[in-house]
Design a protein around this motif. Structure first.
Motif, short mmCIF file in Angstrom:
data_model
loop_
_atom_site.label_atom_id
_atom_site.label_comp_id
_atom_site.label_asym_id
_atom_site.label_seq_id
_atom_site.Cartn_x
_atom_site.Cartn_y
_atom_site.Cartn_z
N ASN A 58 0.82 -1.24 0.04
CA ASN A 58 -0.17 0.02 0.09
C ASN A 58 0.94 1.25 0.02
O ASN A 58 0.28 2.33 0.22
CB ASN A 58 -1.07 0.10 1.18
CG ASN A 58 -0.15 -0.03 2.56
OD1 ASN A 58 0.95 -0.46 2.52
ND2 ASN A 58 -0.76 0.48 3.36
N ASP A 59 2.23 1.13 -0.22
CA ASP A 59 3.11 2.35 -0.39
C ASP A 59 2.81 3.26 0.76
O ASP A 59 2.49 4.33 0.68
CB ASP A 59 3.10 3.14 -1.48
CG ASP A 59 4.15 3.87 -1.83
OD1 ASP A 59 5.05 3.78 -1.26
OD2 ASP A 59 3.97 4.51 -3.03
N PRO A 60 3.14 2.68 2.30
CA PRO A 60 2.88 3.43 3.42
C PRO A 60 3.68 4.90 3.34
O PRO A 60 3.56 5.73 4.30
CB PRO A 60 2.88 2.86 4.53
CG PRO A 60 3.96 1.59 3.90
CD PRO A 60 3.69 1.38 2.54
N LEU A 61 5.04 4.78 2.71
CA LEU A 61 5.96 5.85 2.57
C LEU A 61 5.88 7.24 1.79
O LEU A 61 6.45 7.86 1.41
CB LEU A 61 7.29 5.34 2.77
CG LEU A 61 7.60 4.25 3.87
CD1 LEU A 61 9.06 3.85 3.46
CD2 LEU A 61 7.15 5.08 5.23
N SER A 62 4.69 6.84 0.88
CA SER A 62 4.41 7.79 -0.30
C SER A 62 4.40 9.13 0.19
O SER A 62 5.11 10.20 -0.59
CB SER A 62 3.27 7.46 -1.21
OG SER A 62 2.14 7.50 -0.22
N ASN A 63 3.77 9.38 1.30
CA ASN A 63 3.57 10.75 1.69
C ASN A 63 4.80 11.25 2.19
O ASN A 63 5.02 12.82 2.31
CB ASN A 63 2.74 10.89 3.02
CG ASN A 63 1.42 10.45 2.69
OD1 ASN A 63 0.89 10.61 1.64
ND2 ASN A 63 0.52 9.97 3.81
N PHE A 64 6.15 10.69 2.60
CA PHE A 64 7.28 11.24 3.02
C PHE A 64 8.15 11.52 1.77
O PHE A 64 9.17 12.18 1.83
CB PHE A 64 8.04 10.23 3.89
CG PHE A 64 7.28 9.83 4.88
CD1 PHE A 64 8.04 10.37 6.24
CD2 PHE A 64 6.18 8.89 5.32
CE1 PHE A 64 7.28 9.89 7.42
CE2 PHE A 64 5.73 8.62 6.17
CZ PHE A 64 6.18 9.27 7.63
N LYS A 65 7.68 11.24 0.35
CA LYS A 65 8.63 11.51 -0.54
C LYS A 65 8.95 13.15 -0.67
O LYS A 65 7.72 13.73 -0.68
CB LYS A 65 8.22 10.93 -1.95
CG LYS A 65 8.19 9.36 -1.94
CD LYS A 65 7.45 8.61 -3.00
CE LYS A 65 7.62 7.23 -2.93
NZ LYS A 65 7.00 6.27 -4.07
N ASP A 66 9.94 13.66 -1.16
CA ASP A 66 10.15 15.01 -1.41
C ASP A 66 9.69 16.03 -0.41
O ASP A 66 9.36 17.03 -0.94
CB ASP A 66 9.51 15.21 -2.77
CG ASP A 66 9.85 14.52 -4.03
OD1 ASP A 66 11.24 14.13 -3.97
OD2 ASP A 66 9.09 14.08 -4.78
N GLN A 67 9.88 15.45 0.98
CA GLN A 67 9.44 16.36 2.08
C GLN A 67 10.41 16.96 2.76
O GLN A 67 11.61 15.91 2.94
CB GLN A 67 8.45 15.73 2.91
CG GLN A 67 7.09 15.18 2.30
CD GLN A 67 6.32 16.52 2.04
OE1 GLN A 67 6.51 17.30 2.70
NE2 GLN A 67 5.30 16.18 0.89
N PRO A 68 10.82 18.18 3.15
CA PRO A 68 11.73 18.57 3.96
C PRO A 68 11.88 17.54 5.59
O PRO A 68 10.85 16.71 5.62
CB PRO A 68 11.61 19.92 4.35
CG PRO A 68 10.05 19.89 4.22
CD PRO A 68 9.50 19.01 3.13
N ARG A 69 13.13 17.60 5.96
CA ARG A 69 13.20 16.65 7.41
C ARG A 69 12.25 17.08 8.56
O ARG A 69 11.62 16.14 9.00
CB ARG A 69 14.60 16.94 7.87
CG ARG A 69 14.98 16.18 8.80
CD ARG A 69 16.51 16.03 9.44
NE ARG A 69 17.23 15.50 8.19
CZ ARG A 69 18.54 15.74 8.19
NH1 ARG A 69 19.19 16.08 9.03
NH2 ARG A 69 19.39 15.29 7.10
N SER A 70 11.91 18.15 8.42
CA SER A 70 10.89 18.79 9.50
C SER A 70 9.43 18.04 9.31
O SER A 70 8.75 17.61 10.16
CB SER A 70 10.75 20.05 9.78
OG SER A 70 10.55 20.73 8.59
N ARG A 71 9.00 18.29 8.06
CA ARG A 71 7.80 17.63 7.46
C ARG A 71 7.89 16.28 7.77
O ARG A 71 6.79 15.46 8.04
CB ARG A 71 7.61 18.21 6.19
CG ARG A 71 6.46 17.72 5.55
CD ARG A 71 4.99 18.10 6.46
NE ARG A 71 3.96 17.56 5.95
CZ ARG A 71 2.76 17.63 6.67
NH1 ARG A 71 2.71 17.95 7.53
NH2 ARG A 71 1.62 17.16 6.13
N LYS A 72 8.75 15.39 7.56
CA LYS A 72 8.90 14.06 7.68
C LYS A 72 8.69 13.71 9.05
O LYS A 72 7.86 12.47 9.42
CB LYS A 72 10.43 13.41 7.20
CG LYS A 72 10.43 13.49 5.55
CD LYS A 72 11.71 12.91 5.13
CE LYS A 72 11.61 13.00 3.56
NZ LYS A 72 13.20 12.25 3.02
#
Length: 607
Positions: A58-72
């Protein structure tokens, strides 16, 4: 070739006619598409694809792509504690609905939980403890907005039958701890797909058997009140009637027992429920000695049963859930629960249905329910002293009666007889033996079906449907006509070591049967055998060897082997193994129609 002249309608008409003629000519000509070879993948790429599809489908890490470290970091916290995400959009209107839903499920859960604790041979207050701490933890970590957290009848029955001795309470907490460890481990390592091996049919049978066993278990005390409890339950058109019926039953029965002093005339009552919130129970969990192994075994078994309850709640949701995250949440709450005098809690089927119908929006309904349980523990528990055990048993039966899903069993019988065998196997194992054996039988039959399907896949002979280029099973489509001199066989499975020999022999048997039929009718012999491979998702070394043996067997019969519609994975492995050179590149086609068009003109159809 025509050339269009502007502003001259006549020439434009000639252009259209010319193009149409060209198109008709191309349609009448035979064009055979070549089978494309997929791009080569490295070993690491292959392993990466397998791991991704197995554990991260289900690609659970898709929201983390291309995000700054603080957002991650923020997204990571929200993934671990979903309340941080949905809580930002929470509103007063949602709280009103959640508050009503929480009160509704509390009125249902409180009397049920007292009855479930007695099923588990625990003091009645432990049922209330288990509906106080776990729902609070789940509300913070869980992602479902509908699931109502509480002890459940099936797990309570299992604990009650397996842990009857003088140190029972400590073993119950130990088992609950390992339930949490089992669930959290499955979630953290994303092994939730293992639950999928327990088929829906087996779960239906297991739950129905558990319901019958619960009815038998409580039959000694329930007879005076059984009719009332079931009548209340079956008023489904107004969901809150069965929801508040248990509490009404408790209030009325307790009142009449008290004023008539029925306890002095043989009516068994609860007598005493300890007042106050959960005491700490960390020191009552065994991490050593001879009871650790028993607590671990029962904990793992109870954890699996609790997860089957979660599986059955899936159709109720109209949104996507990450099952692995749910397991982490359930596991964490049971670990903390074991340390605060709780026994195993999970999503209760009946309570969750009521929560859903009551219009809950978020897990705040669980927080409200937990708050009501807290008030009950602090203020109301003395009032349960004169509650009759019979009414508790009636509440338990009316709560679990939905577990006997006759409609689902009927549908299973119509769709798949082997699934029905699995269903009945699990049902009778629970009824005539034990819950533990029933779960084992359910898992065993589910695995047996998987093995049978893998080792003995379906094959079929195809014929061409009239006025089409479509080829279908001749036993299902009587109008489908066989092509003279060509036998078309479809294999409906991947070809592995477990079934490769069977597939080879089954194809040869189709050929021999067809040759005998043709010989009896003095018809042209088979010259080409086309294997339609679109359902073949994969093939391994044993499968390639089986195809090589099939090729040699056909050469002895003067029959040519042709492959049609192989998928990219199969094509790649045919090239790697050099099988495409053995059979010939001109014997591998994109479609069955292409194969027939190419082979038919080359045949001698003399009998």
């Amino acid at each position: 070739m025509s050339k269009r002249v502007p502003d001259e309608p006549g020439n434009m008409e000639m252009d259209v006619i010319s193009v149409s003629s060209s198109r008709r000519g191309s349609e009448n000509s035979t064009y055979v598409h070549k089978v494309g070879k997929p791009p080569k993948k490295t070993l690491l790429t292959e392993i990466g694809c397998i791991v991704k599809e197995t554990f991260f489908s289900n690609d659970p890490l898709s929201n983390f792509k291309d995000q700054p470290r603080s957002r991650k970091f923020v997204l990571g916290l929200q993934a671990m504690f979903p309340i941080l995400e949905w809580g930002r959009q929470y509103s007063l209107s949602k709280f009103k609905d959640d508050f009503i839903a929480g009160l509704t499920i509390a009125s249902l859960c409180i009397p049920q939980d007292i009855g479930y604790a007695k099923l588990a041979y625990l003091p009645p207050q432990y049922g209330l403890y288990s509906s106080f701490v776990p729902p609070l933890i789940y509300a913070v970590m869980g992602s479902s907005r509908d699931i109502a957290i509480e002890p459940v009848a099936v797990v309570s029955l299992l604990l009650g039958t397996l842990l009857q001795n003088e140190i029972y309470r400590r073993l119950a907490f130990t088992a609950t701890f390992f339930v949490g460890v089992t669930q959290a481990t499955l979630g953290v390592f994303r092994l939730g797909f293992l639950i999928d091996f327990l088929s829906h049919a087996a779960i239906v049978g297991f739950m129905a058997g558990a319901a019958v066993e619960l009815a038998n278990y409580t039959n000694r005390t329930v007879l005076p009140c059984l009719h009332f409890g079931c009548q209340i339950h079956w008023k489904k058109e107004v969901f809150w009637v069965p929801a508040i019926a248990p509490m009404i039953s408790i209030v009325l029965s307790t009142f009449f027992v008290y004023i008539t002093r029925a306890d002095k005339h043989g009516v068994q009552i609860v007598k005493h429920i300890r007042r106050g919130i959960n005491p700490i129970s960390v020191d009552e969990i065994f991490f050593s000695e001879e009871y650790l192994a028993k607590g671990f075994r029962i904990g793992v078994l109870s954890g699996m049963i609790a997860l089957t309850q979660l599986e059955e709640l899936a159709p109720m949701k109209d949104y996507q859930l990450d099952g692995n995250k749910e397991m982490v949440a359930l596991g964490t709450m049971n670990i903390f629960g074991s340390m605060t005098s709780c026994y195993v809690a999970t999503g209760g089927f009946h309570s969750t249905a009521v929560n859903y119908k009551a219009g809950c929006h978020t897990a705040v309904s669980n927080i409200v329910m937990s708050g009501v349980v807290l008030l009950t523990l602090e203020l109301i528990t003395p009032l349960f002293k004169y509650t009759a055990n019979a009414i508790l048993a009636s509440i338990v039966i009316s709560a679990v009666i939905n577990l006997i899903d006759i409609e689902a069993m009927t549908l299973i019988w119509k769709i798949d007889k082997f699934d029905f065998v699995a269903c009945m196997g699990a049902f009778f194992s629970v009824v005539f033996s034990s819950v533990e054996l029933g779960l084992l039988i359910a898992v065993s039959i589910s695995f047996a079906k998987i093995l049978l399907q893998v080792t003995r896949p379906r094959t079929s002979v195809l014929g061409k449907l009239p006025r089409t280029t479509v080829y279908r099973n001749i036993h299902i489509y009587p109008d489908a006509a066989k092509v003279p001199g060509i036998l078309i066989v479809r294999v409906d499975s991947a070809i592995y070591f477990s079934n490769s020999n069977y597939i080879k022999e089954r194809i040869l048997r189709w050929l021999m049967d067809e040759e005998e039929r043709l010989k009896e009718n003095s018809q042209p012999r088979i010259q080409y055998l086309v294997v339609e491979m679109s359902p073949v998702t994969d093939i391994n070394t044993s499968g390639i060897h089986a195809m090589e043996e099939l090729l040699r067997s056909l050469e002895k019969r003067d029959v040519k082997l042709v492959l049609a519609s192989p998928g990219p994975v199969v094509v790649d492995k045919l090239h790697v193994s050099k099988f495409h050179e053995m059979i010939g590149e001109d014997k591998i086609f994109l479609t069955v129609e292409d194969a027939v068009k190419t082979c038919a003109p080359k045949m001698d159809l003399e009998p």
